[in-house]
Scaffold this motif. Structure first.
Motif, mmCIF file in Angstrom:
data_model
loop_
_atom_site.group_PDB
_atom_site.id
_atom_site.type_symbol
_atom_site.label_atom_id
_atom_site.label_comp_id
_atom_site.label_asym_id
_atom_site.label_seq_id
_atom_site.Cartn_x
_atom_site.Cartn_y
_atom_site.Cartn_z
ATOM 1 N N SER A 28 0.826 -1.202 0.000
ATOM 2 C CA SER A 28 0.000 0.000 0.000
ATOM 3 C C SER A 28 0.858 1.249 0.000
ATOM 4 O O SER A 28 0.492 2.274 -0.568
ATOM 5 C CB SER A 28 -0.947 0.003 1.211
ATOM 6 O OG SER A 28 -0.224 0.121 2.416
ATOM 7 N N GLU A 29 2.035 1.154 0.671
ATOM 8 C CA GLU A 29 2.935 2.302 0.684
ATOM 9 C C GLU A 29 3.593 2.497 -0.671
ATOM 10 O O GLU A 29 3.853 3.608 -1.117
ATOM 11 C CB GLU A 29 3.995 2.117 1.771
ATOM 12 C CG GLU A 29 3.427 2.223 3.188
ATOM 13 C CD GLU A 29 4.481 1.933 4.252
ATOM 14 O OE1 GLU A 29 5.570 1.466 3.880
ATOM 15 O OE2 GLU A 29 4.198 2.175 5.436
ATOM 16 N N GLN A 30 3.873 1.375 -1.346
ATOM 17 C CA GLN A 30 4.540 1.468 -2.623
ATOM 18 C C GLN A 30 3.584 1.881 -3.739
ATOM 19 O O GLN A 30 4.012 2.443 -4.746
ATOM 20 C CB GLN A 30 5.189 0.125 -2.972
ATOM 21 C CG GLN A 30 6.389 -0.208 -2.091
ATOM 22 C CD GLN A 30 6.954 -1.585 -2.408
ATOM 23 O OE1 GLN A 30 6.249 -2.439 -2.932
ATOM 24 N NE2 GLN A 30 8.212 -1.797 -2.068
ATOM 25 N N TYR A 31 2.308 1.579 -3.605
ATOM 26 C CA TYR A 31 1.348 1.840 -4.664
ATOM 27 C C TYR A 31 0.239 2.774 -4.186
ATOM 28 O O TYR A 31 -0.928 2.451 -4.256
ATOM 29 C CB TYR A 31 0.760 0.519 -5.172
ATOM 30 C CG TYR A 31 1.809 -0.400 -5.742
ATOM 31 C CD1 TYR A 31 2.321 -0.177 -7.016
ATOM 32 C CD2 TYR A 31 2.289 -1.470 -5.012
ATOM 33 C CE1 TYR A 31 3.292 -1.014 -7.550
ATOM 34 C CE2 TYR A 31 3.267 -2.308 -5.534
ATOM 35 C CZ TYR A 31 3.769 -2.075 -6.809
ATOM 36 O OH TYR A 31 4.727 -2.880 -7.317
ATOM 37 N N ASN A 72 5.887 12.045 -1.597
ATOM 38 C CA ASN A 72 5.453 11.353 -0.375
ATOM 39 C C ASN A 72 4.845 9.975 -0.690
ATOM 40 O O ASN A 72 3.850 9.566 -0.101
ATOM 41 C CB ASN A 72 4.442 12.213 0.392
ATOM 42 C CG ASN A 72 5.013 13.581 0.758
ATOM 43 O OD1 ASN A 72 6.178 13.689 1.125
ATOM 44 N ND2 ASN A 72 4.191 14.614 0.651
ATOM 45 N N GLY A 73 5.454 9.305 -1.665
ATOM 46 C CA GLY A 73 5.005 7.969 -2.042
ATOM 47 C C GLY A 73 3.974 7.938 -3.154
ATOM 48 O O GLY A 73 3.645 6.864 -3.668
ATOM 49 N N HIS A 74 3.447 9.087 -3.538
ATOM 50 C CA HIS A 74 2.435 9.151 -4.600
ATOM 51 C C HIS A 74 3.106 9.467 -5.939
ATOM 52 O O HIS A 74 3.803 10.488 -6.053
ATOM 53 C CB HIS A 74 1.404 10.242 -4.299
ATOM 54 C CG HIS A 74 0.599 10.020 -3.066
ATOM 55 N ND1 HIS A 74 -0.577 9.299 -3.061
ATOM 56 C CD2 HIS A 74 0.811 10.422 -1.783
ATOM 57 C CE1 HIS A 74 -1.071 9.270 -1.828
ATOM 58 N NE2 HIS A 74 -0.250 9.942 -1.035
ATOM 59 N N PRO A 75 2.899 8.659 -6.967
ATOM 60 C CA PRO A 75 3.401 9.042 -8.286
ATOM 61 C C PRO A 75 2.648 10.266 -8.798
ATOM 62 O O PRO A 75 1.466 10.460 -8.485
ATOM 63 C CB PRO A 75 3.110 7.817 -9.154
ATOM 64 C CG PRO A 75 2.015 7.088 -8.454
ATOM 65 C CD PRO A 75 2.194 7.368 -6.988
ATOM 66 N N LEU A 347 8.928 23.360 -9.688
ATOM 67 C CA LEU A 347 8.237 24.178 -8.692
ATOM 68 C C LEU A 347 6.894 23.563 -8.308
ATOM 69 O O LEU A 347 6.480 23.637 -7.145
ATOM 70 C CB LEU A 347 8.044 25.595 -9.243
ATOM 71 C CG LEU A 347 7.630 26.662 -8.238
ATOM 72 C CD1 LEU A 347 8.566 26.713 -7.034
ATOM 73 C CD2 LEU A 347 7.565 28.034 -8.913
ATOM 74 N N MET A 348 6.209 22.926 -9.260
ATOM 75 C CA MET A 348 4.940 22.279 -8.958
ATOM 76 C C MET A 348 5.133 21.149 -7.956
ATOM 77 O O MET A 348 4.326 20.977 -7.024
ATOM 78 C CB MET A 348 4.327 21.720 -10.250
ATOM 79 C CG MET A 348 2.889 21.213 -10.127
ATOM 80 S SD MET A 348 1.676 22.553 -10.006
ATOM 81 C CE MET A 348 1.274 22.534 -8.269
ATOM 82 N N VAL A 349 6.184 20.377 -8.119
ATOM 83 C CA VAL A 349 6.478 19.288 -7.186
ATOM 84 C C VAL A 349 6.738 19.835 -5.786
ATOM 85 O O VAL A 349 6.252 19.285 -4.790
ATOM 86 C CB VAL A 349 7.685 18.459 -7.684
ATOM 87 C CG1 VAL A 349 8.230 17.560 -6.580
ATOM 88 C CG2 VAL A 349 7.285 17.622 -8.887
ATOM 89 N N GLU A 350 7.473 20.935 -5.710
ATOM 90 C CA GLU A 350 7.746 21.531 -4.397
ATOM 91 C C GLU A 350 6.456 21.987 -3.717
ATOM 92 O O GLU A 350 6.266 21.789 -2.513
ATOM 93 C CB GLU A 350 8.701 22.717 -4.552
ATOM 94 C CG GLU A 350 9.058 23.422 -3.262
ATOM 95 C CD GLU A 350 9.820 22.550 -2.277
ATOM 96 O OE1 GLU A 350 9.827 22.874 -1.072
ATOM 97 O OE2 GLU A 350 10.414 21.538 -2.707
ATOM 98 N N ILE A 351 5.555 22.570 -4.483
ATOM 99 C CA ILE A 351 4.263 23.008 -3.933
ATOM 100 C C ILE A 351 3.458 21.814 -3.426
ATOM 101 O O ILE A 351 2.904 21.839 -2.320
ATOM 102 C CB ILE A 351 3.469 23.783 -5.002
ATOM 103 C CG1 ILE A 351 4.144 25.129 -5.296
ATOM 104 C CG2 ILE A 351 2.021 24.009 -4.554
ATOM 105 C CD1 ILE A 351 3.599 25.829 -6.525
ATOM 106 N N LEU A 352 3.399 20.761 -4.225
ATOM 107 C CA LEU A 352 2.631 19.575 -3.833
ATOM 108 C C LEU A 352 3.234 18.892 -2.613
ATOM 109 O O LEU A 352 2.511 18.307 -1.802
ATOM 110 C CB LEU A 352 2.548 18.598 -5.006
ATOM 111 C CG LEU A 352 1.710 19.078 -6.208
ATOM 112 C CD1 LEU A 352 1.892 18.153 -7.399
ATOM 113 C CD2 LEU A 352 0.238 19.206 -5.838
#
Length: 416
Positions: A28-31, A72-75, A347-352
């Motif tokens: 669950s953590e990986q996917y 944070n683990g989310h693609p 920058l979008m990744v940093e915001i998320l």
């Protein structure tokens, strides 16, 4: 004996159940569910290279992030639709992205005629906390009320680009400036920027001519060349896409008219240059003299900048496909548009990463207001502030040397 065997069986069962549960937790953590951001851009038509390159640059960065475990683990996934650089498909795509795909944010939209038409939708979807991040446009409408609260811009505005071009041209004695522009929201926004910049000096545009959005390179621009020639300008500022602006330059040079012609960053510099070089090889004529382009990023050749090294490494290792046709995209290499897409994604990744509750719009605004502490790696600081929600204000200038655009360091070669 039976009791002992039962005890051993129970121990083994507990161990197996424990391993099974641990594997489920690990899985669950990986996917984890992906974070989906929505993009509508031109992936077909006369401006397709802009959409493809912006997407390509963003995906080069996102691919690297996903390979390292995501956010944070989310693609992170870009859900992309083609609008062909036309307003109606852009509106339809936006509705689908928000209502059907339920994207977290909108991202990397391309062009004024499309973005300006979807701004009322952002207001309509206010309750859904939908914002548009880093559109590929310098238009003023998304930098002022009522829509500035729904849009976060990274790039400098057309007013800043055109003001810089006018200031430099006047500084070397070119007071008679004409404008060639796309007859839509994009072209008029740039035209207005030139007009306002000249107005500060008590001057006006000496002549103007237009073309229709979607006009391709193989069209004749001789009528537009003749209209501007009659006004005898010192220089021309073009506000358009790479195909039309390259076609105008070609026909101006074929008419032996060699005055400076400047373009703003949205033109797609490398795509414009490629067309001119290809024609030059066929005709044995140099179409690249006396060209000036404004850009909103430093050169992707400047290896002293950390972001440039990062960008080039990512582009080198990423083999992208068109999100629409799924064909391998081989046009690329390094260019300003994909470099901008790369930085948009960074920058979008940093915001998320900082946005812990996607339903909390106030938290998102707070994050944007405090992005100035983030180093993009391009040698200038972010300057997000109200009301325009715009991170960068610096404008750079390039000209062609040895068949590529290079930083312009001395304008005096064009002095009158």
């Amino acid at each position: 004996m039976a009791i002992k065997l039962l005890s051993q069986f129970l121990v083994i069962l507990v161990v197996l159940v424990s391993l099974f549960v641990n594997n489920l937790v690990l899985a669950s953590e990986q996917y984890k569910d992906p974070i989906v951001i929505g993009m509508s851009a031109a992936f077909t038509g006369a401006s397709k290279n802009l959409g493809l390159e912006l997407y390509h640059g963003s995906m080069a960065y996102i691919n690297k992030i996903n390979q390292s475990g995501g956010i944070n683990g989310h693609p992170l996934v870009i859900k992309a639709y083609d609008d062909g650089y036309n307003p109606l498909p852009a509106i339809e795509n936006t509705v689908n992205l928000v209502e059907e795909d339920e994207v977290t944010v909108l991202f990397d939209y391309v062009g004024d005629p499309t973005v300006t038409k979807i701004l009322p939708l952002l207001k309509k979807y206010e309750a859904k906390n939908i914002m548009l991040f880093f559109p590929f446009t310098g238009a003023q409408s998304m930098r002022q009320v009522p829509y500035n609260q729904y849009v976060v811009n990274l790039r400098a505005s057309y007013r800043e680009e055109t003001a810089g071009l006018v200031d430099h041209l006047l500084g070397i004695g070119h007071k008679r400036i004409a404008v060639f522009y796309q007859i839509d929201a994009y072209g008029r926004s740039g035209w207005d920027g030139v007009r306002k910049a000249l107005e500060k000096y008590g001057l006006d545009i000496v002549a103007e001519t237009t073309y229709r959005r979607g006009t391709e390179y193989n069209s004749s621009f001789n009528p537009q060349v003749q209209i501007l020639q009659e006004a005898d300008p010192d220089a021309i500022i073009s506000i358009g896409n790479y195909q039309a602006c390259a076609g105008f330059i070609r026909d101006a040079r074929d008419a032996n008219w060699d005055i400076p012609i400047a373009n703003v960053s949205l033109v797609g510099s490398e795509s414009l240059l490629k067309l001119l070089l290809e024609t030059g090889r066929k005709t044995q004529r140099d179409y690249t003299q006396n060209l000036i382009n404004s850009e909103i990023l430093p050169s992707y050749e400047d290896l002293s900048l950390p972001a440039v090294k990062e960008y080039r490494n990512a582009i080198n290792s990423y083999r992208g496909k068109s999100p629409i046709t799924k064909e391998n995209y081989t046009e690329s290499g390094y260019n300003y548009v994909s470099f901008e897409g790369f930085l948009n994604a960074k920058l979008m990744v940093e915001i998320l990463k900082r946005w812990t509750d996607f339903s909390d719009q106030d938290q998102l605004h707070e994050i944007v207001d405090h992005l100035n502490d983030f180093d993009l790696g391009i040698g200038v600081s972010l300057q997000f502030k109200h009301p325009e929600h715009q991170g960068l204000h610096q404008v750079y200038y390039t000209t062609v040397s040895n068949n590529k655009f290079v930083p312009l360091k001395d304008w005096r070669k064009w002095s009158k």
